[in-house]
Scaffold this active site. Structure first.
Site, short mmCIF file in Angstrom:
data_model
loop_
_atom_site.label_atom_id
_atom_site.label_comp_id
_atom_site.label_asym_id
_atom_site.label_seq_id
_atom_site.Cartn_x
_atom_site.Cartn_y
_atom_site.Cartn_z
N LYS A 52 0.84 -1.20 0.00
CA LYS A 52 0.00 0.00 0.00
C LYS A 52 0.88 1.25 0.00
O LYS A 52 0.60 2.22 -0.68
CB LYS A 52 -0.95 -0.02 1.21
CG LYS A 52 -2.04 -1.06 1.09
CD LYS A 52 -2.80 -1.29 2.39
CE LYS A 52 -3.76 -2.46 2.22
NZ LYS A 52 -4.50 -2.79 3.44
N GLN A 96 -4.88 -1.58 9.57
CA GLN A 96 -4.69 -2.88 8.93
C GLN A 96 -5.31 -3.98 9.80
O GLN A 96 -5.00 -4.09 10.99
CB GLN A 96 -3.18 -3.12 8.72
CG GLN A 96 -2.85 -4.40 7.98
CD GLN A 96 -3.36 -4.42 6.53
OE1 GLN A 96 -3.29 -3.42 5.83
NE2 GLN A 96 -3.88 -5.55 6.10
N ASP A 119 -11.21 2.89 4.06
CA ASP A 119 -11.60 1.51 3.76
C ASP A 119 -13.11 1.36 3.62
O ASP A 119 -13.59 0.31 3.17
CB ASP A 119 -11.12 0.59 4.90
CG ASP A 119 -9.85 -0.17 4.53
OD1 ASP A 119 -9.60 -0.35 3.33
OD2 ASP A 119 -9.13 -0.60 5.45
#
Ligand code: NAP
Length: 293
Positions: A52, A96, A119
């Site tokens: 990422k 994460q 997200d």
């Protein structure tokens, strides 16, 4: 058979995002920035975070990685998120997953400000996607799949779409995307689905997100269908495979994603799209074209 090449499509999107960010800088605006929180030392999570970060840097997004020890308390983690919520130079916050078991993942997701929730996991953003009310954030994997299908001009309008796997990060939001944009007829299968094959074999578009190698065999897919394999499984010999028996399925279908090189790169590129989308909204620009379902 048409190979849905996520590597190639993501490269094209990356080029266009890079140009877009260069334009902002020419206008004297600051770079978009993404904060990634990594709790603990999970090797797979470390790899995902590194990918990422590399992708962010490639397009010119400022990426900040915050490494926290696995022993961190729920309270301290939430405090860290609140600090980032209040930091005006941060556009997107990503935690994460998975988190250590002593941490309540739901509480952590809810601590992220919805307009920094890159997200799209915050209940407010999920609700916006479900209802079409307000401007939500589409979770990265479903958004990436949608962008991949659009690139290859595969539409789902009125088609029978079957999704295998009902997680909050892939299966459920994927079903909402197909309902919202395409008015497809959507079936979501999971562990308790009684006869999986009876569903998958009727699918014009089949999305599989379970995490079991060869769950979907040749007899389970419809001739001429489109198969999207989200699964990532590492075999004992180290090889990475999806959930679909690719070799035996590929010549029966119209189109299929490879693993690796299909959905994975599209998920990463969608994170960049969502970061830019949040940045644009913050600066009073219209929503990002790629982030709109
Ligand atoms: P997850 O949270 O474990 O969810 C798996 C889903 O599959 C659950 O809904 C589960 O049903 C269902 N399931 C389990 N066994 C099944 C079976 N035999 N038949 C039908 N459904 C079954 O996993 P996830 O996070 O969604 O990830 C799924 C896979 O995609 C993993 O391999 C993951 O590594 C991969 N992934 C890839 C990307 C990418 O970018 N390529 C992104 C995210 C995830 P229940 O709900 O009933 O438990």
């Amino acid at each position: 058979m048409l190979l849905l090449d996520g590597r190639e499509v993501s490269k094209q999107i990356i080029m266009s995002l890079k140009e877009e960010i260069e334009e902002y800088q020419k206008k004297g605006l600051r770079k978009p920035s993404l904060a990634v929180i990594l709790v603990g030392e999970d090797p797979a999570s470390k790899i995902y975070v590194r990918r990422k970060r590399e992708a962010s840097e490639k397009v010119g997004i400022n990426s900040i990685c915050i490494n926290l020890p696995s022993s961190i308390s729920q309270e301290d983690l939430v405090q860290e998120i609140k600090r980032l919520n209040d930091d005006d130079s941060i556009d997107g916050i990503l935690v994460q997953l998975p988190l250590p078991t002593h941490i309540d993942t739901g509480e952590v997701i809810q601590a992220i400000k919805p307009d920094k929730d890159v997200d799209g996991f915050h209940p407010e953003n999920v609700g916006r996607l479900a209802t079409g009310i307000g401007r939500g954030i589409v979770p990265c994997t479903p958004l990436g799949i949608w962008l991949l299908l659009k690139h290859y001009k595969i539409d789902a309008f009125g088609k029978d779409v079957v999704i295998v796997g009902a997680s909050n990060i892939v299966g459920k939001p994927m079903s909402l995307v197909f309902l919202k944009d395409e008015r497809a007829t959507v079936t979501v299968c999971h562990k308790n689905t009684r006869d999986l094959k009876s569903h998958t074999s009727q699918a014009d578009i089949l999305v599989v997100a379970v995490g079991k190698p060869k769950l979907i065999t040749r007899d389970m897919v419809k001739e001429g269908s489109v198969v999207i394999d989200v699964g990532i499984n590492r075999l004992e010999n180290g090889k990475i495979v999806g959930d679909v028996d690719f070799e035996n399925v590929k010549d029966k279908v119209y189109a299929i994603t490879p693993v690796p090189g299909g959905v994975g790169p599209m998920t990463v590129v969608s994170l960049l799209v969502n970061t830019l989308h949040l940045y644009r909204l913050k600066h009073g620009f219209p929503p990002h074209l790629f982030a709109q379902i």
